[in-house]
Design an enzyme around this catalytic site. Structure first.
Site, PDB file in Angstrom:
ATOM      1  N   ARG A  98       0.820  -1.238   0.000  1.00 53.96           N
ATOM      2  CA  ARG A  98       0.000   0.000   0.000  1.00 53.96           C
ATOM      3  C   ARG A  98       0.837   1.263   0.000  1.00 53.96           C
ATOM      4  NH1 ARG A  98      -2.774  -2.733   4.066  1.00 53.96           N
ATOM      5  NH2 ARG A  98      -4.583  -3.854   3.279  1.00 53.96           N
ATOM      6  N   LYS A 120       2.000  11.695 -11.356  1.00 52.96           N
ATOM      7  CA  LYS A 120       1.189  10.775 -12.172  1.00 52.96           C
ATOM      8  C   LYS A 120       2.024   9.527 -12.421  1.00 52.96           C
ATOM      9  CE  LYS A 120      -2.056  13.766 -14.632  1.00 52.96           C
ATOM     10  NZ  LYS A 120      -2.513  14.265 -15.943  1.00 52.96           N
ATOM     11  N   GLU A 162       7.606  19.212 -24.691  1.00 49.33           N
ATOM     12  CA  GLU A 162       6.948  19.518 -23.408  1.00 49.33           C
ATOM     13  C   GLU A 162       7.441  20.869 -22.878  1.00 49.33           C
ATOM     14  OE1 GLU A 162       4.471  17.682 -22.773  1.00 49.33           O
ATOM     15  OE2 GLU A 162       4.900  15.567 -23.196  1.00 49.33           O
ATOM     16  N   LYS A 211       5.742  23.535 -13.596  1.00 47.59           N
ATOM     17  CA  LYS A 211       4.820  22.399 -13.496  1.00 47.59           C
ATOM     18  C   LYS A 211       4.425  22.172 -12.042  1.00 47.59           C
ATOM     19  CE  LYS A 211       3.675  17.691 -14.483  1.00 47.59           C
ATOM     20  NZ  LYS A 211       3.902  16.418 -15.141  1.00 47.59           N
ATOM     21  N   GLU A 221      -6.123  17.206 -10.869  1.00 46.18           N
ATOM     22  CA  GLU A 221      -6.626  17.677 -12.161  1.00 46.18           C
ATOM     23  C   GLU A 221      -8.126  17.944 -12.175  1.00 46.18           C
ATOM     24  OE1 GLU A 221      -4.497  15.780 -15.421  1.00 46.18           O
ATOM     25  OE2 GLU A 221      -6.105  16.322 -16.795  1.00 46.18           O
ATOM     26  N   ARG A 225      -4.878  21.898 -13.602  1.00 45.45           N
ATOM     27  CA  ARG A 225      -3.858  20.964 -14.102  1.00 45.45           C
ATOM     28  C   ARG A 225      -4.134  20.570 -15.555  1.00 45.45           C
ATOM     29  NH1 ARG A 225      -0.672  16.043 -11.014  1.00 45.45           N
ATOM     30  NH2 ARG A 225       0.607  15.496 -12.820  1.00 45.45           N
ATOM     31  N   ASN A 229      -2.221  19.730 -20.411  1.00 41.73           N
ATOM     32  CA  ASN A 229      -2.551  18.906 -21.581  1.00 41.73           C
ATOM     33  C   ASN A 229      -2.607  19.727 -22.864  1.00 41.73           C
ATOM     34  OD1 ASN A 229      -2.733  16.570 -20.030  1.00 41.73           O
ATOM     35  ND2 ASN A 229      -4.848  17.065 -19.452  1.00 41.73           N
ATOM     36  N   HIS A 232      -2.194  18.153 -26.332  1.00 37.24           N
ATOM     37  CA  HIS A 232      -2.351  16.705 -26.184  1.00 37.24           C
ATOM     38  C   HIS A 232      -3.671  16.187 -26.756  1.00 37.24           C
ATOM     39  CE1 HIS A 232       1.161  17.195 -23.714  1.00 37.24           C
ATOM     40  NE2 HIS A 232       1.175  15.934 -23.319  1.00 37.24           N
ATOM     41  N   HIS A 236      -2.541  13.273 -28.717  1.00 39.24           N
ATOM     42  CA  HIS A 236      -2.797  11.889 -28.327  1.00 39.24           C
ATOM     43  C   HIS A 236      -3.441  11.118 -29.461  1.00 39.24           C
ATOM     44  CE1 HIS A 236      -2.697  12.173 -23.659  1.00 39.24           C
ATOM     45  NE2 HIS A 236      -1.524  11.840 -24.181  1.00 39.24           N
ATOM     46  N   HIS A 247       6.488  10.182 -28.110  1.00 39.67           N
ATOM     47  CA  HIS A 247       5.440  10.974 -27.454  1.00 39.67           C
ATOM     48  C   HIS A 247       5.611  12.475 -27.753  1.00 39.67           C
ATOM     49  CE1 HIS A 247       2.552  12.183 -24.400  1.00 39.67           C
ATOM     50  NE2 HIS A 247       3.473  12.985 -23.880  1.00 39.67           N
TER      51      HIS A 247
HETATM   52  P1  NAD Z   1      11.742   6.497 -22.088  1.00 39.11           P
HETATM   53  O1  NAD Z   1      11.662   6.347 -20.618  1.00 39.11           O
HETATM   54  O2  NAD Z   1      11.272   5.373 -22.946  1.00 39.11           O
HETATM   55  O3  NAD Z   1      13.245   6.871 -22.476  1.00 39.11           O
HETATM   56  C1  NAD Z   1      13.576   7.082 -23.826  1.00 39.11           C
HETATM   57  C2  NAD Z   1      14.781   6.259 -24.262  1.00 39.11           C
HETATM   58  O4  NAD Z   1      15.960   6.852 -23.741  1.00 39.11           O
HETATM   59  C3  NAD Z   1      14.788   4.821 -23.771  1.00 39.11           C
HETATM   60  O5  NAD Z   1      15.264   4.007 -24.814  1.00 39.11           O
HETATM   61  C4  NAD Z   1      15.784   4.824 -22.618  1.00 39.11           C
HETATM   62  O6  NAD Z   1      16.402   3.561 -22.498  1.00 39.11           O
HETATM   63  C5  NAD Z   1      16.756   5.877 -23.067  1.00 39.11           C
HETATM   64  N1  NAD Z   1      17.462   6.640 -22.030  1.00 39.11           N
HETATM   65  C6  NAD Z   1      16.986   7.128 -20.866  1.00 39.11           C
HETATM   66  N2  NAD Z   1      17.891   7.934 -20.295  1.00 39.11           N
HETATM   67  C7  NAD Z   1      18.977   7.941 -21.099  1.00 39.11           C
HETATM   68  C8  NAD Z   1      20.229   8.613 -21.063  1.00 39.11           C
HETATM   69  N3  NAD Z   1      20.528   9.477 -20.092  1.00 39.11           N
HETATM   70  N4  NAD Z   1      21.119   8.371 -22.058  1.00 39.11           N
HETATM   71  C9  NAD Z   1      20.795   7.533 -23.092  1.00 39.11           C
HETATM   72  N5  NAD Z   1      19.616   6.908 -23.194  1.00 39.11           N
HETATM   73  C10 NAD Z   1      18.715   7.110 -22.211  1.00 39.11           C
HETATM   74  O7  NAD Z   1      10.933   7.774 -22.616  1.00 39.11           O
HETATM   75  P2  NAD Z   1      10.642   9.240 -22.051  1.00 39.11           P
HETATM   76  O8  NAD Z   1      10.482  10.078 -23.251  1.00 39.11           O
HETATM   77  O9  NAD Z   1      11.563   9.640 -20.979  1.00 39.11           O
HETATM   78  O10 NAD Z   1       9.213   9.047 -21.348  1.00 39.11           O
HETATM   79  C11 NAD Z   1       8.087   8.653 -22.078  1.00 39.11           C
HETATM   80  C12 NAD Z   1       7.092   8.062 -21.105  1.00 39.11           C
HETATM   81  O11 NAD Z   1       6.739   9.059 -20.158  1.00 39.11           O
HETATM   82  C13 NAD Z   1       5.808   7.592 -21.757  1.00 39.11           C
HETATM   83  O12 NAD Z   1       5.490   6.320 -21.238  1.00 39.11           O
HETATM   84  C14 NAD Z   1       4.768   8.617 -21.312  1.00 39.11           C
HETATM   85  O13 NAD Z   1       3.473   8.059 -21.178  1.00 39.11           O
HETATM   86  C15 NAD Z   1       5.314   9.025 -19.976  1.00 39.11           C
HETATM   87  N6  NAD Z   1       4.918  10.379 -19.547  1.00 39.11           N
HETATM   88  C16 NAD Z   1       4.462  10.508 -18.268  1.00 39.11           C
HETATM   89  C17 NAD Z   1       4.113  11.751 -17.792  1.00 39.11           C
HETATM   90  C18 NAD Z   1       3.671  11.893 -16.359  1.00 39.11           C
HETATM   91  O14 NAD Z   1       3.221  12.985 -15.983  1.00 39.11           O
HETATM   92  N7  NAD Z   1       3.816  10.870 -15.538  1.00 39.11           N
HETATM   93  C19 NAD Z   1       4.219  12.896 -18.612  1.00 39.11           C
HETATM   94  C20 NAD Z   1       4.700  12.734 -19.915  1.00 39.11           C
HETATM   95  C21 NAD Z   1       5.046  11.460 -20.372  1.00 39.11           C
HETATM   96  N1  GLY Z   2       1.834  15.495 -18.048  1.00 36.82           N
HETATM   97  C1  GLY Z   2       0.619  16.102 -17.635  1.00 36.82           C
HETATM   98  C2  GLY Z   2       0.409  16.098 -16.173  1.00 36.82           C
HETATM   99  O1  GLY Z   2       1.277  15.704 -15.421  1.00 36.82           O
HETATM  100  O2  GLY Z   2      -0.650  16.464 -15.726  1.00 36.82           O
END
Ligand code: NAD
Ligand code: GLY
Length: 343
Positions: A98, A120, A162, A211, A221, A225, A229, A232, A236, A247
């Site tokens: 939990r 999130k 972003e 942010k 949200e 918040r 988006n 998006h 999306h 993304h």
């Molecule tokens: P990711 O985590 O897939 O990383 C991108 C690539 O970079 C991967 O291949 C990883 O292995 C590589 N990598 C990571 N750090 C590295 C470094 N320092 N040097 C070399 N390679 C490296 O992608 P991302 O773009 O970081 O994140 C995308 C994800 O984030 C999606 O799943 C999306 O849904 C999520 N997201 C979440 C939120 C949120 O608020 N929680 C907001 C936006 C996106």
């Molecule tokens: N990435 C949008 C949010 O965190 O609300």
């Protein structure tokens, strides 16, 4: 990380460290050594890179490992990687026993400026991305822009989408000044893209505080918040349409569509649209995607149903603010989508 980060959990003995597989391959154990976790019992699990790790199977693997090794409620999970590791490990930390302590160490630009902040967490489901998750705030987010040195160009560029989003909404964030971030981006694109600019840590810090101010005002949200988006709604739809875009790339396309839609709704003029289009091009991001507009609309309809039947549009106006709108001319939406789908 180390003592400062874990000081708020005086009883912490054990850390569950989750590291993106690409980082481990590039940096080896130095990535672990440099976290300064001496004296703690550190368990390390490599998370295979890629969106497939953000799955029910990927989550079950983490639960099985932690429970099998005797995780306890005073332990802390640390996610070292991009948004995939952060979202997945955050949800695992929220759910195992939990909830145990959680720290984010983002290593992609997107994770530094966006996904590691705000709590999130989620995994994907076969019927869509991020459909199972929780709001679960990390106790600390530790950011070191030196991680960006090894990030592939396309991933790096993707993160700027972003940042540009935050630039557009800056005037509507609590305490945010209008246009500061956009101005810095406009003047310093080549230096920032070369990753050498001393401004890079400043830009990352400004994005985080921007942010955080929004999340602080509206964590779950209920309203404000929603402005995070921006870009998006159509973004999306484009992302889900099957064309292999990152993304951030899909959000860049969605941002162009949102700006054009705002112009069609007579909220802004062509010069504001051009400013953002130039920024998107300057930061190596696409303005179009080779997708079927009907597919984009179908996915948008699906998103709308999941959000309680409301299609929300975050649109800028001439005062430099963004507002959340429901009543937008459907013909303008179709035209905005048509304008970003390459034939
Ligand atoms: P990711 O985590 O897939 O990383 C991108 C690539 O970079 C991967 O291949 C990883 O292995 C590589 N990598 C990571 N750090 C590295 C470094 N320092 N040097 C070399 N390679 C490296 O992608 P991302 O773009 O970081 O994140 C995308 C994800 O984030 C999606 O799943 C999306 O849904 C999520 N997201 C979440 C939120 C949120 O608020 N929680 C907001 C936006 C996106
Ligand atoms: N990435 C949008 C949010 O965190 O609300």
């Amino acid at each position: 990380v180390g003592a400062t980060t874990l000081a708020q959990w005086p009883k912490v003995r054990r850390v569950w460290l989750f590291v993106d597989g690409t980082l481990l391959a590039i940096l080896g154990d130095t990535v672990i050594d440099e976290l300064g976790l001496d004296g703690l019992d550190v368990h390390v699990l490599e998370v295979p890179p890629g969106e497939t790790s953000k799955s029910i199977a990927g989550l079950a693997r983490i639960w099985d490992w932690m429970l099998g090794e005797g995780v306890d409620r005073s332990d802390v999970a640390i996610a070292v990687g991009g948004g995939v590791v952060g979202d997945l490990v955050g949800f695992a930390a929220a759910t195992v026993l939990r909830g145990i302590g959680f720290v984010q160490v983002p290593t992609t630009l997107l994770a530094m400026v966006d996904s590691s902040v705000g709590g999130k967490t989620a995994i994907n489901h076969p019927s869509g991305k991020n459909l199972i998750g929780a709001f679960y705030q990390p106790a600390r987010v530790i950011v070191d822009t030196e991680f960006l040195a090894t990030l592939p160009d396309r991933e790096f560029h993707s993160g700027w989408a972003e940042v540009i989003k935050h630039g557009v909404i800056e005037g509507s964030t609590p305490g945010g000044e209008m246009g500061v971030l956009l101005d810095i981006l406009r003047r310093n694109a080549p230096a920032l893209l070369a990753r050498e600019s001393p401004l890079l840590p400043w830009v990352v810090r400004r994005n985080i505080s921007l942010k955080a101010s929004v999340v602080d005002a509206d964590e779950k949200e209920a309203s404000l918040r929603g402005i995070l988006n921006f870009g998006h709604t159509i973004g999306h739809g484009v992302e889900a349409s099957g064309y292999p875009l990152f993304h951030g790339e899909a959000i860049a396309v969605g941002t162009v569509a949102a700006m054009r839609l705002a112009a069609m709704e007579c909220r802004i003029g062509p010069e504001e649209v051009e400013t953002i289009e130039h920024l998107i091009a300057d930061f190596g991001l696409p303005m179009r995607a080779r997708v079927d507009p009907a597919e984009v609309r179908r996915h948008m309809e699906h998103d709308k149903k999941k959000a309680g039947g409301k299609q929300l549009w975050i649109l800028p106006n001439r005062e430099g603010l963004v507002t959340i709108e429901r009543d937008v001319d459907p013909a303008h939406v179709d035209a905005a989508i048509a304008s970003v789908v390459a034939g």
